[in-house]
Design an enzyme around this catalytic site. Structure first.
Site, PDB file in Angstrom:
ATOM      1  N   LYS A 143       0.849  -1.189   0.000  1.00 39.53           N
ATOM      2  CA  LYS A 143       0.000   0.000   0.000  1.00 39.53           C
ATOM      3  C   LYS A 143       0.886   1.241   0.000  1.00 39.53           C
ATOM      4  CE  LYS A 143      -1.703   3.335   2.612  1.00 39.53           C
ATOM      5  NZ  LYS A 143      -1.759   4.263   1.542  1.00 39.53           N
ATOM      6  N   SER A 154       4.959   8.715   9.641  1.00 44.96           N
ATOM      7  CA  SER A 154       5.044   9.617  10.786  1.00 44.96           C
ATOM      8  C   SER A 154       4.909   8.865  12.113  1.00 44.96           C
ATOM      9  CB  SER A 154       3.945  10.663  10.675  1.00 44.96           C
ATOM     10  OG  SER A 154       2.685  10.018  10.714  1.00 44.96           O
ATOM     11  N   GLY A 158       2.584   5.667  13.076  1.00 45.77           N
ATOM     12  CA  GLY A 158       3.352   4.522  13.592  1.00 45.77           C
ATOM     13  C   GLY A 158       2.768   3.985  14.893  1.00 45.77           C
ATOM     14  N   GLU A 193       9.529   2.701  10.901  1.00 48.76           N
ATOM     15  CA  GLU A 193      10.547   3.732  10.686  1.00 48.76           C
ATOM     16  C   GLU A 193       9.796   5.051  10.646  1.00 48.76           C
ATOM     17  OE1 GLU A 193      13.628   3.593  10.907  1.00 48.76           O
ATOM     18  OE2 GLU A 193      13.983   1.435  10.742  1.00 48.76           O
ATOM     19  N   CYS A 208      13.410  11.967   6.195  1.00 51.34           N
ATOM     20  CA  CYS A 208      13.380  11.635   7.626  1.00 51.34           C
ATOM     21  C   CYS A 208      14.757  11.847   8.244  1.00 51.34           C
ATOM     22  CB  CYS A 208      12.921  10.203   7.807  1.00 51.34           C
ATOM     23  SG  CYS A 208      13.777   9.078   6.730  1.00 51.34           S
ATOM     24  N   GLN A 239       1.237  19.801   3.392  1.00 47.10           N
ATOM     25  CA  GLN A 239       2.615  19.881   3.903  1.00 47.10           C
ATOM     26  C   GLN A 239       3.098  21.333   3.905  1.00 47.10           C
ATOM     27  OE1 GLN A 239       4.679  17.370   5.297  1.00 47.10           O
ATOM     28  NE2 GLN A 239       5.831  19.207   5.820  1.00 47.10           N
ATOM     29  N   GLU A 286       9.046  17.450  14.378  1.00 51.35           N
ATOM     30  CA  GLU A 286       9.434  17.315  12.976  1.00 51.35           C
ATOM     31  C   GLU A 286       8.579  18.215  12.101  1.00 51.35           C
ATOM     32  OE1 GLU A 286       8.591  13.624  10.813  1.00 51.35           O
ATOM     33  OE2 GLU A 286      10.719  13.607  10.335  1.00 51.35           O
TER      34      GLU A 286
HETATM   35  P1  NAP Z   1       2.093   9.226   7.238  1.00 50.66           P
HETATM   36  O1  NAP Z   1       1.038  10.244   7.132  1.00 50.66           O
HETATM   37  O2  NAP Z   1       2.325   8.593   8.556  1.00 50.66           O
HETATM   38  O3  NAP Z   1       1.716   8.111   6.174  1.00 50.66           O
HETATM   39  C1  NAP Z   1       2.537   7.005   5.919  1.00 50.66           C
HETATM   40  C2  NAP Z   1       1.702   5.888   5.343  1.00 50.66           C
HETATM   41  O4  NAP Z   1       0.772   5.426   6.329  1.00 50.66           O
HETATM   42  C3  NAP Z   1       0.871   6.312   4.137  1.00 50.66           C
HETATM   43  O5  NAP Z   1       0.853   5.268   3.216  1.00 50.66           O
HETATM   44  C4  NAP Z   1      -0.486   6.533   4.755  1.00 50.66           C
HETATM   45  O6  NAP Z   1      -1.526   6.406   3.820  1.00 50.66           O
HETATM   46  C5  NAP Z   1      -0.521   5.426   5.781  1.00 50.66           C
HETATM   47  N1  NAP Z   1      -1.502   5.618   6.839  1.00 50.66           N
HETATM   48  C6  NAP Z   1      -1.973   6.784   7.345  1.00 50.66           C
HETATM   49  N2  NAP Z   1      -2.863   6.534   8.330  1.00 50.66           N
HETATM   50  C7  NAP Z   1      -2.976   5.203   8.451  1.00 50.66           C
HETATM   51  C8  NAP Z   1      -3.746   4.339   9.283  1.00 50.66           C
HETATM   52  N3  NAP Z   1      -4.575   4.805  10.204  1.00 50.66           N
HETATM   53  N4  NAP Z   1      -3.601   3.005   9.138  1.00 50.66           N
HETATM   54  C9  NAP Z   1      -2.756   2.511   8.216  1.00 50.66           C
HETATM   55  N5  NAP Z   1      -2.010   3.276   7.388  1.00 50.66           N
HETATM   56  C10 NAP Z   1      -2.110   4.601   7.506  1.00 50.66           C
HETATM   57  O7  NAP Z   1       3.482   9.771   6.722  1.00 50.66           O
HETATM   58  P2  NAP Z   1       3.752  10.600   5.375  1.00 50.66           P
HETATM   59  O8  NAP Z   1       3.161  11.952   5.554  1.00 50.66           O
HETATM   60  O9  NAP Z   1       3.386   9.817   4.170  1.00 50.66           O
HETATM   61  O10 NAP Z   1       5.353  10.680   5.374  1.00 50.66           O
HETATM   62  C11 NAP Z   1       6.042  11.605   6.128  1.00 50.66           C
HETATM   63  C12 NAP Z   1       6.565  10.950   7.410  1.00 50.66           C
HETATM   64  O11 NAP Z   1       7.312   9.796   7.117  1.00 50.66           O
HETATM   65  C13 NAP Z   1       7.523  11.857   8.168  1.00 50.66           C
HETATM   66  O12 NAP Z   1       7.203  11.856   9.536  1.00 50.66           O
HETATM   67  C14 NAP Z   1       8.876  11.213   7.936  1.00 50.66           C
HETATM   68  O13 NAP Z   1       9.821  11.457   8.910  1.00 50.66           O
HETATM   69  C15 NAP Z   1       8.529   9.789   7.855  1.00 50.66           C
HETATM   70  N6  NAP Z   1       9.579   9.044   7.161  1.00 50.66           N
HETATM   71  C16 NAP Z   1      10.395   8.232   7.877  1.00 50.66           C
HETATM   72  C17 NAP Z   1      11.402   7.518   7.268  1.00 50.66           C
HETATM   73  C18 NAP Z   1      12.268   6.609   8.051  1.00 50.66           C
HETATM   74  O14 NAP Z   1      12.783   5.666   7.487  1.00 50.66           O
HETATM   75  N7  NAP Z   1      12.463   6.826   9.334  1.00 50.66           N
HETATM   76  C19 NAP Z   1      11.565   7.622   5.893  1.00 50.66           C
HETATM   77  C20 NAP Z   1      10.734   8.466   5.173  1.00 50.66           C
HETATM   78  C21 NAP Z   1       9.726   9.163   5.824  1.00 50.66           C
HETATM   79  P3  NAP Z   1      -2.120   7.660   2.962  1.00 50.66           P
HETATM   80  O15 NAP Z   1      -1.279   8.864   3.267  1.00 50.66           O
HETATM   81  O16 NAP Z   1      -2.046   7.221   1.561  1.00 50.66           O
HETATM   82  O17 NAP Z   1      -3.526   7.831   3.422  1.00 50.66           O
END
Ligand code: NAP
Ligand code: MG
Length: 482
Positions: free
Chosen positions: A173, A227, A231, A250, A284, A331, A383
């Site tokens: 996904k 995020s 997580g 992550e 990240c 964002q 962040e």
């Molecule tokens: P996000 O909003 O947490 O979304 C990540 C993924 O989770 C998306 O595919 C999202 O789907 C899905 N998701 C959201 N709510 C969910 C739920 N209730 N149940 C299951 N899945 C769900 O993060 P983002 O905005 O895409 O990315 C930015 C974040 O990623 C930042 O905090 C960044 O630090 C982190 N990041 C971390 C790393 C690392 O390796 N540490 C690497 C890259 C990014 P949809 O958005 O499609 O609805």
């Protein structure tokens, strides 16, 4: 308008229950593509297809896995310009960054092709006379992958490649913002010779597709990047499901880059510019806290500001652009909110932070530098995930180290110094999963572990041979040969 791109379920490309429209953040009039959005029922179908395909793939030979992963790698690498352009167009990182990320995905598949040939077990004597003990690794079953938008092909690659390498079936996904790269990668995987159902793509929202993966009893494990707040939800759902799921998370970072008095100023400025602002700060591992000792502080701020003035912020696909747009309106709103928070908290917005107009309508933000920030401010603790960094002044190395470690996160950290003593001390005492000396905090190798500590990561490391800790389960077998 071109055709709506479909989901891959059980080896078939199928229509969805709605449409995800992929918008180019450099030009919001440009629709990159339209993608079928899967619903709960289709996600369940993908899970059952994966479950059905799993036993045969779990028994596949290392050669079969090598051949498929190697084919995927070759295919990705041979199309890196085209796929890099698609990535830059849908996510907004610059074209060279997009091509670089695609190449990285190809390298990751090549690495895990090799790993498929290297999976071995152990055999040894028992503590009981005459018995034999064997330790082997087996795949987990169906693994759900939930990925963020900021690395649309590399992060999926570093989850999918080891999952397949170790004999698992996958339901992928991607983030809804970046279905293009996910779809292109899925097409390549579908052509690789991997049996139908072993790999499935379901584009859709976290709350529908993601939630279904989290709740379904036939999903054995979840690999998540995103995020902290998501997580946490994933962790809860995995623990509450029956049977409990294995999971790895992550998440975010608030990564420090220390600049000491004895640093090479040029190196320090390059590390800061690259680490804080490239990829629009949407990494990240971005350095969002620049912790600078008093003796170099003013020179560093001046040189960094000069460097920022020379950056071209524009359409990600234009030649010579250093920083592309922010990924989307929400964002951008978050970045602007934090710029206001920083000013209200008493930090000085030293440079940038303005919205920029370019030829096409896009989410353009001038990279922003705060000075006179303190580590207690929200801009230093939370962040932001945009092209925003804050300089925090420190008296000396000891104070800089204490500030660097005073955070809820622990993904990457860096130090710029010419002192072997401080570099070595920092490597040992930084509370981060990845430590960089005279290098930007962002930018890693693919054959070694990736991950962090504290609020940044949970569970087994990703990438390199360490990935097998997550994608396999260990079996201990005893034999009495009689
Ligand atoms: P996000 O909003 O947490 O979304 C990540 C993924 O989770 C998306 O595919 C999202 O789907 C899905 N998701 C959201 N709510 C969910 C739920 N209730 N149940 C299951 N899945 C769900 O993060 P983002 O905005 O895409 O990315 C930015 C974040 O990623 C930042 O905090 C960044 O630090 C982190 N990041 C971390 C790393 C690392 O390796 N540490 C690497 C890259 C990014 P949809 O958005 O499609 O609805
Ligand atoms: Mg997009």
């Amino acid at each position: 308008m071109t055709a709506i791109l479909k989901n891959l379920i059980g080896g078939e490309w199928v229509d969805g229950a709605g449409i995800t429209r992929n918008i180019n953040p450099s030009n919001t009039n440009d629709v990159v593509g339209e993608y079928a959005r899967a619903d709960k029922a289709q996600t369940e179908k993908a899970i059952s297809a994966a479950k059905a395909a799993f036993p045969a793939w779990a028994r596949s030979t290392p050669q079969e896995r090598y051949d498929a992963l190697n084919r995927i790698s070759i295919d990705i690498l041979s199309r890196k310009e085209e796929l890099g352009k698609l990535l830059a167009r849908e996510e907004g990182k610059t074209l060279p960054e997009g091509i670089g990320e695609v190449a990285r995905a190809g390298q990751i598949f090549a690495f895990f092709a090799g790993e498929a040939l290297r999976l071995t077990g152990e055999k040894g004597p028992s503590v009981r006379p005459g018995l034999e003990v064997e330790i082997s690794r087996e795949p987990l079953g169906v693994v759900g992958m939930i990925t963020p938008w900021n690395f649309p092909i590399a992060i999926p690659a570093w989850k999918i490649a080891p999952a397949l390498c170790y004999g698992n079936a996958v339901v992928f996904k991607p983030a809804e913002l970046v279905p293009g790269s996910a779809h292109a990668l899925s097409e390549i995987i579908a052509r690789s010779g991997i049996p139908a159902g072993v790999f499935n793509l379901v584009v859709g929202s976290g709350s529908v597709v993601g939630q279904t993966l989290l709740e379904h009893p036939d999903v054995a494990a979840i690999s998540f990047t995103g995020s902290v707040s998501t997580g946490r939800k994933i962790a809860q759902a995995c623990v509450l499901s029956t049977p409990m799921k294995k999971f790895q998370l992550e998440m975010g970072g608030k990564n420090p880059l220390i600049v000491l008095d004895d640093a090479d100023l040029k190196v320090a400025v390059e590390c800061a510019v690259n680490g804080a602002y490239f990829s629009t700060g949407q990494r990240c591992t971005a350095s969002s806290r620049l912790i600078v000792t008093a003796g170099i502080h003013d020179r560093f701020v001046e040189a960094l500001t000069e460097r920022l003035k020379g950056l071209s912020v524009d359409d990600a696909l234009k030649a010579g652009v250093h920083v592309g747009p922010v990924v989307d309106q929400s964002q951008l709103d978050q970045d602007l909110r934090y710029l206001k928070i920083g000013k209200d908290e008493g930090a000085k917005l030293h440079w940038g932070g303005e919205l920029l107009n370019r030829e096409t309508p896009g989410y353009y933000l001038q990279p922003a530098l705060f000075t006179e920030a303190s580590n207690a401010m929200r801009i230093a603790r939370e962040e932001i995930f945009g092209p925003v960094a804050a300089v925090i002044r420190a008296k000396n190395y000891e104070e800089a180290l204490a500030i660097a470690n005073d955070t809820d996160f622990g993904l990457a950290s860096g130090i710029c110094t010419t002192s072997l003593k401080y570099a070595s001390h920092y490597k040992r005492n930084s509370e981060a999963g990845m430590v960089m000396v005279n290098l930007p905090t962002a930018g890693v190798d693919y054959h070694v572990p990736f991950g962090g500590r504290k609020g940044s990561s949970y569970g087994a490391r990703e990438q390199g041979s360490y990935a097998r800790e997550f994608y396999t389960t260990v079996k201990t077998a005893y034999t009495n040969p009689g």
